[in-house]
Motif scaffolding. Structure first.
Motif, PDB file in Angstrom:
ATOM      1  N   CYS A 105      76.205  60.390  58.951  1.00 53.91           N
ATOM      2  CA  CYS A 105      75.200  59.046  58.722  1.00 53.91           C
ATOM      3  C   CYS A 105      74.203  59.781  57.569  1.00 53.91           C
ATOM      4  CB  CYS A 105      74.394  58.881  59.856  1.00 53.91           C
ATOM      5  SG  CYS A 105      73.270  57.616  59.509  1.00 53.91           S
ATOM      6  N   CYS A 163      70.495  59.726  59.226  1.00 58.03           N
ATOM      7  CA  CYS A 163      70.150  60.729  60.392  1.00 58.03           C
ATOM      8  C   CYS A 163      71.002  61.869  60.467  1.00 58.03           C
ATOM      9  CB  CYS A 163      70.083  59.925  61.672  1.00 58.03           C
ATOM     10  SG  CYS A 163      71.823  59.316  62.384  1.00 58.03           S
ATOM     11  N   CYS A 178      74.948  55.103  60.578  1.00 58.26           N
ATOM     12  CA  CYS A 178      75.732  54.967  61.873  1.00 58.26           C
ATOM     13  C   CYS A 178      75.510  53.676  62.833  1.00 58.26           C
ATOM     14  CB  CYS A 178      75.195  56.240  62.652  1.00 58.26           C
ATOM     15  SG  CYS A 178      73.516  56.457  63.132  1.00 58.26           S
ATOM     16  N   CYS A 238      69.672  53.026  61.920  1.00 48.51           N
ATOM     17  CA  CYS A 238      69.644  53.685  60.707  1.00 48.51           C
ATOM     18  C   CYS A 238      69.753  52.654  59.572  1.00 48.51           C
ATOM     19  CB  CYS A 238      70.860  54.658  60.368  1.00 48.51           C
ATOM     20  SG  CYS A 238      70.479  56.254  61.457  1.00 48.51           S
TER      21      CYS A 238
END
Ligand SMILES: [Zn+2]
Length: 87
Positions: free
Chosen positions: A9, A12, A61, A65
């Protein structure tokens, strides 16, 4: 099933697994914009195996996010981390 490419991702840093509901994010040019206005658009696309290898694609993800990326984009005009993490 085997993943031949691994994704993380872009917000994150989480690694993609099989069951995750991932999305793709693309920042594109805006055909016309006013002076002082952002010259990019923020596009969320459903996950697509072929397109996900495109180097223009960011990987997200999930909804959390995606929201964070949008917030960064609208606040800082970038989805990169550097400026955005100052609360
Ligand atoms: Zn994430």
């Amino acid at each position: 099933m085997v993943w031949d490419v691994s994704y993380t991702c872009d917000i994150c840093g989480k690694e993609k697994g099989e069951a995750n509901h991932w999305w793709m994010l693309m920042l594109g040019d805006v055909p016309c914009f006013e002076a002082g206005q952002p010259n990019q658009r923020f596009t969320i696309l459903p996950w697509n195996v072929n397109e996900s290898r495109n180097s223009d694609m960011r990987h997200l993800c999930g909804q959390g996010c995606a929201m964070k990326a949008l917030e960064r984009f609208m606040t800082n005009r970038t989805i990169e981390m550097e400026l955005a993490e100052v609360e």
